[in-house]
Design an enzyme around this catalytic site. Structure first.
Site, PDB file in Angstrom:
ATOM      1  N   PHE A 129     -31.844  43.556  49.900  1.00 51.23           N
ATOM      2  CA  PHE A 129     -31.708  43.915  48.842  1.00 51.23           C
ATOM      3  C   PHE A 129     -32.225  45.090  49.052  1.00 51.23           C
ATOM      4  O   PHE A 129     -33.301  44.776  48.813  1.00 51.23           O
ATOM      5  CB  PHE A 129     -31.161  42.575  48.271  1.00 51.23           C
ATOM      6  N   ASP A 198     -36.637  35.036  50.233  1.00 50.58           N
ATOM      7  CA  ASP A 198     -35.821  35.653  48.396  1.00 50.58           C
ATOM      8  C   ASP A 198     -34.483  34.607  48.925  1.00 50.58           C
ATOM      9  O   ASP A 198     -33.853  34.536  49.542  1.00 50.58           O
ATOM     10  CB  ASP A 198     -35.384  37.275  48.475  1.00 50.58           C
ATOM     11  N   LYS A 224     -27.119  34.353  39.222  1.00 52.66           N
ATOM     12  CA  LYS A 224     -26.211  34.172  39.977  1.00 52.66           C
ATOM     13  C   LYS A 224     -25.384  32.423  40.499  1.00 52.66           C
ATOM     14  O   LYS A 224     -25.300  32.320  39.279  1.00 52.66           O
ATOM     15  CB  LYS A 224     -26.409  34.798  41.573  1.00 52.66           C
TER      16      LYS A 224
HETATM   17  C1  LIG Z   1     -29.581  39.556  43.351  1.00 48.85           C
HETATM   18  C2  LIG Z   1     -30.277  40.226  43.994  1.00 48.85           C
HETATM   19  C3  LIG Z   1     -31.832  40.613  43.314  1.00 48.85           C
HETATM   20  C4  LIG Z   1     -31.110  40.167  41.982  1.00 48.85           C
HETATM   21  O1  LIG Z   1     -32.982  41.408  41.603  1.00 48.85           O
HETATM   22  P1  LIG Z   1     -33.236  41.460  40.056  1.00 48.85           P
HETATM   23  O2  LIG Z   1     -34.658  41.835  40.052  1.00 48.85           O
HETATM   24  O3  LIG Z   1     -32.516  40.216  39.455  1.00 48.85           O
HETATM   25  O4  LIG Z   1     -32.553  43.096  39.698  1.00 48.85           O
HETATM   26  C5  LIG Z   1     -32.649  40.577  44.048  1.00 48.85           C
HETATM   27  N1  LIG Z   1     -32.711  40.405  45.583  1.00 48.85           N
HETATM   28  C6  LIG Z   1     -31.697  40.208  45.965  1.00 48.85           C
HETATM   29  C7  LIG Z   1     -31.725  39.204  47.298  1.00 48.85           C
HETATM   30  C8  LIG Z   1     -30.366  39.540  45.140  1.00 48.85           C
HETATM   31  O5  LIG Z   1     -29.602  38.943  46.049  1.00 48.85           O
END
Ligand SMILES: *Cc1c(COP(=O)(O)O)cnc(C)c1O
Length: 424
Positions: A129, A198, A224
């Site tokens: 991500f 993560d 999520k």
């Molecule tokens: C959804 C997601 C994020 C979101 O980060 P925010 O700080 O909430 O914007 C980060 N890393 C991954 C892998 C995600 O899927």
């Protein structure tokens, strides 16, 4: 081939079916985007309203103690710990995923700098991500390290003696492909590197065993699969063997050992509490609490193992129905068929029109989303998340049928479905 009748029977036999009543799924909507923003728990409006009118409106500042506001990061953290194989007192709910990643990556790099200063490389996955890659890139720039991005199948060979940290997202947001956390953590440790995981698409979606995998650091998302509401606080876990070794860089007063002594010098709290920074968004915390309770309600019904079993049945069914009923329309499958490598989503590919097809489905009440490809190895994606807490087998059948109709009729080619919105 599975029929609609079969799906109704599967729903009738589903031991988790009662959990759907814990959510407010809008009528006429088949919601396949719980991997992006979970459905609102039915308890949330009253709980948040009580936090506003009673705890804030009447209790005012007294609520920091009387309503348990001050302890919410730990209280919620203990609930999350049960979902990710962590111990009580090892997780706090706080800040955002991006911010928590900055904290744990910094701590991991501090440990590496002390224990193995010759290690100058961080390894991650090219299709991770973007925020994870950006935070890593910024930290590497700041500290003179090299960020090496590899494909999933290249991770093992990238783990050489100059790697300080392996940073991975457990379940890939684009494809739903899941890494073997225990095996990759062991490989990283064998190479002398620390691991940062993560869990944005894992916590509440698939069984996770952080302690069993002997992981080093983990972070995850509240909005999520934890159903905490838009912008819900995220969470952070640090293996107890590392938790007291370094300050995290955002050493604010909530992470102080005695914040209400108001001393001019920082003294980090023991354990995970030092990963807090400042005052928390209490109203958002109360909504996240409702989301966590929906997952804990599944514990007496078999918990994450039971949710996982149903999730795999849902994604297997969707794949089978799409392949049988939407054949000849140019769809491909980006999600692994192998159960051990699959998260809780199914991602389809198509050379053209993926965005418009998703828009046409949304107009029919089938809510998935679109993730752009890179024009090369990674194609455009139609992404469908399956949250077994509130998605049933009939939903899967209907979603595949809508997809078939959208493709067969060419409805997706209408101009209104080809207009790009800011959020895809
Ligand atoms: C959804 C997601 C994020 C979101 O980060 P925010 O700080 O909430 O914007 C980060 N890393 C991954 C892998 C995600 O899927």
């Amino acid at each position: 081939m599975t029929t609609l009748q079969d799906c109704l029977a599967l729903d009738a036999q589903d031991p988790l079916r009662t959990l759907r009543a814990l959510f407010t799924v809008p009528p006429g909507v088949i919601y396949l985007d719980g991997n992006s923003l979970g459905v609102m728990p039915a308890a949330a409006p009253a709980r948040v309203a009580a936090a506003v009118t009673q705890e804030w409106g009447e209790g005012l500042i007294r609520s920091w103690n009387s309503a348990g506001w001050f302890a919410l990061p730990q209280t919620l953290g203990d609930k999350i710990a049960q979902l990710v194989g962590a111990g009580a007192g090892e997780v706090v709910a706080t800040d955002s995923t991006s911010i928590n990643l900055y904290k744990v990556l910094s701590a991991a790099l501090n440990i590496a700098a002390q224990d193995a200063p010759q290690r100058k490389r961080m390894v991650s996955e090219r299709s991770n991500f973007p925020t994870d890659l950006y935070i890593a890139e910024a930290l590497c720039r700041e500290r003179g390290l090299q960020l090496q991005l590899v494909e999933a199948e290249e991770i093992a060979t990238a783990l050489t003696s100059d790697v300080a940290v392996l940073m991975l997202t457990h379940v890939n947001y684009r494809t739903g492909a899941m890494h073997d956390m225990a095996a990759l953590t062991a490989a990283a440790h064998a190479a002398g590197a620390l691991t940062v995981w993560d869990l944005a698409h894992s916590a509440g979606a698939v069984p996770v065993d952080l302690r069993g995998a002997n992981a080093d650091f983990a972070i995850g998302c509240g909005y999520k699969y934890l159903n905490g509401g838009p912008g819900a606080p995220a969470f952070v876990w640090v293996n107890p063997r590392h938790a007291n070794r370094f300050w995290q860089p955002l050493a604010g007063w909530w992470g102080h050992a005695a914040p209400f002594e108001f001393t001019p010098d920082y003294r980090p709290a023991p354990g995970i509490t030092r990963y807090l920074c400042g005052t928390q968004p209490i109203l958002s915390m109360t909504a996240l609490d409702c989301g966590l309770d929906t997952l804990l309600a599944a514990q007496p019904l078999g918990g994450m193992a039971a949710l996982r079993k149903k999730s795999l049945a849902l994604t297997d069914l969707f794949i089978a129905l799409v392949e049988a009923r939407c054949a000849g329309h140019g769809l491909g499958l980006a999600t692994p068929r192998e159960h051990a490598q699959r998260g809780s989503q199914v991602c389809l590919t198509r050379d053209t029109g993926a965005y418009a097809i998703v828009q046409a489905l949304i107009a029919r009440g089938v809510v998935g989303d679109f993730r752009a490809g890179d024009g090369g190895k990674h194609p455009d994606i139609l992404r469908f998340g399956f949250t077994p807490l509130y998605i049933g087998f009939e939903d899967v059948w209907n979603a595949a049928e809508h997809l078939r109709q959208v493709l067969a009729s060419g409805e997706w080619q209408r101009p209104e479905f080809n207009q790009k919105h800011a959020v895809t």
